[in-house]
Design an enzyme around this catalytic site. Structure first.
Site, PDB file in Angstrom:
ATOM      1  N   ASP A   1       0.859  -1.180   0.000  1.00 42.80           N
ATOM      2  CA  ASP A   1       0.000   0.000   0.000  1.00 42.80           C
ATOM      3  C   ASP A   1       0.899   1.235   0.000  1.00 42.80           C
ATOM      4  O   ASP A   1       1.840   1.301   0.783  1.00 42.80           O
ATOM      5  CB  ASP A   1      -0.902  -0.022   1.232  1.00 42.80           C
ATOM      6  CG  ASP A   1      -2.026   0.992   1.165  1.00 42.80           C
ATOM      7  OD1 ASP A   1      -1.722   2.201   1.006  1.00 42.80           O
ATOM      8  OD2 ASP A   1      -3.185   0.601   1.268  1.00 42.80           O
ATOM      9  N   ILE A   2       0.617   2.208  -0.869  1.00 44.52           N
ATOM     10  CA  ILE A   2       1.469   3.403  -0.934  1.00 44.52           C
ATOM     11  C   ILE A   2       1.111   4.436   0.136  1.00 44.52           C
ATOM     12  O   ILE A   2       1.811   5.418   0.307  1.00 44.52           O
ATOM     13  CB  ILE A   2       1.482   4.048  -2.336  1.00 44.52           C
ATOM     14  CG1 ILE A   2       0.091   4.486  -2.764  1.00 44.52           C
ATOM     15  CG2 ILE A   2       2.102   3.092  -3.344  1.00 44.52           C
ATOM     16  CD1 ILE A   2       0.076   5.297  -4.052  1.00 44.52           C
TER      17      ILE A   2
ATOM     18  N   GLN B   1     -14.939   2.480   1.116  1.00 41.47           N
ATOM     19  CA  GLN B   1     -14.189   2.067  -0.066  1.00 41.47           C
ATOM     20  C   GLN B   1     -13.805   3.317  -0.846  1.00 41.47           C
ATOM     21  O   GLN B   1     -14.656   4.105  -1.239  1.00 41.47           O
ATOM     22  CB  GLN B   1     -15.029   1.131  -0.953  1.00 41.47           C
ATOM     23  CG  GLN B   1     -14.287   0.635  -2.176  1.00 41.47           C
ATOM     24  CD  GLN B   1     -15.137  -0.297  -3.036  1.00 41.47           C
ATOM     25  OE1 GLN B   1     -16.334  -0.430  -2.837  1.00 41.47           O
ATOM     26  NE2 GLN B   1     -14.508  -0.925  -4.005  1.00 41.47           N
TER      27      GLN B   1
ATOM     28  N   ASN C   1     -13.649  -3.506   1.969  1.00 44.10           N
ATOM     29  CA  ASN C   1     -14.786  -2.591   2.032  1.00 44.10           C
ATOM     30  C   ASN C   1     -15.551  -2.590   0.710  1.00 44.10           C
ATOM     31  O   ASN C   1     -14.940  -2.723  -0.356  1.00 44.10           O
ATOM     32  CB  ASN C   1     -14.295  -1.170   2.326  1.00 44.10           C
ATOM     33  CG  ASN C   1     -13.508  -1.077   3.617  1.00 44.10           C
ATOM     34  OD1 ASN C   1     -13.855  -1.693   4.601  1.00 44.10           O
ATOM     35  ND2 ASN C   1     -12.432  -0.314   3.593  1.00 44.10           N
TER      36      ASN C   1
ATOM     37  N   HIS D   1     -10.537  -4.846  -3.412  1.00 40.85           N
ATOM     38  CA  HIS D   1      -9.193  -5.043  -2.876  1.00 40.85           C
ATOM     39  C   HIS D   1      -9.290  -5.412  -1.403  1.00 40.85           C
ATOM     40  O   HIS D   1     -10.198  -5.000  -0.697  1.00 40.85           O
ATOM     41  CB  HIS D   1      -8.316  -3.799  -3.063  1.00 40.85           C
ATOM     42  CG  HIS D   1      -8.873  -2.541  -2.492  1.00 40.85           C
ATOM     43  ND1 HIS D   1      -9.920  -1.848  -3.061  1.00 40.85           N
ATOM     44  CD2 HIS D   1      -8.522  -1.841  -1.393  1.00 40.85           C
ATOM     45  CE1 HIS D   1     -10.192  -0.770  -2.340  1.00 40.85           C
ATOM     46  NE2 HIS D   1      -9.355  -0.751  -1.300  1.00 40.85           N
TER      47      HIS D   1
END
Length: 135
Positions: free
Chosen positions: A32-33, A91, A84, A97
């Site tokens: 995750d960034i 979301q 989510n 995801h």
């Protein structure tokens, strides 16, 4: 740095930089960034669907085994697996995801509250019967 290879790739996801951790024909896992903790990763089906119900079951079969591999690889002792569906459910990206979020301490990782509702057993029984008849 690579970009996720999705078919068909939604523009929003195609443009996000990707540190790919694992890829199969059906699934992609990457860091995750905007992580909540070190090792926070996403696992996504390559089949595009905005919500979980939009993705065929056979494109979801690798999700949890891959999330489990990420837990082991990061050494996380405590962690959340989160998915989510819809803006109201938090979301932010319109593609299914799953988050694997290590929870190393009280301040890092996912923080949640759990607002339990008082139970009416008769209503719960009626809901149970309704849902069970549709499963």
């Amino acid at each position: 740095m690579e970009y996720p290879a999705l078919s068909p790739p939604p523009v929003a996801i195609r443009e996000i930089p990707c540190f790919k951790l694992l890829e199969t024909d059906k699934t992609l896992a990457f860091l995750d960034i905007n992580p909540l903790s070190q090792g926070h990763a996403l696992v996504i089906p390559k089949h595009h669907g905005e919500k979980l119900t939009d993705v065929p079951d056979d494109h979801l079969s690798e999700i949890l085994p891959i999330a489990k591999k990420l837990v082991v690889a990061t050494g996380a002792q405590e962690y959340n697996i989160l998915q989510n569906n819809g803006r109201g459910a938090h979301q932010e990206v319109g593609h299914v995801h799953f988050h694997m979020i290590p929870k190393p301490n009280e301040t890092e990782g996912l923080g949640i509250s759990w607002p339990q509702q008082k139970t009416d057993m008769e209503k719960l029984k009626k809901l149970f019967e309704e849902i069970k008849s549709k499963v």
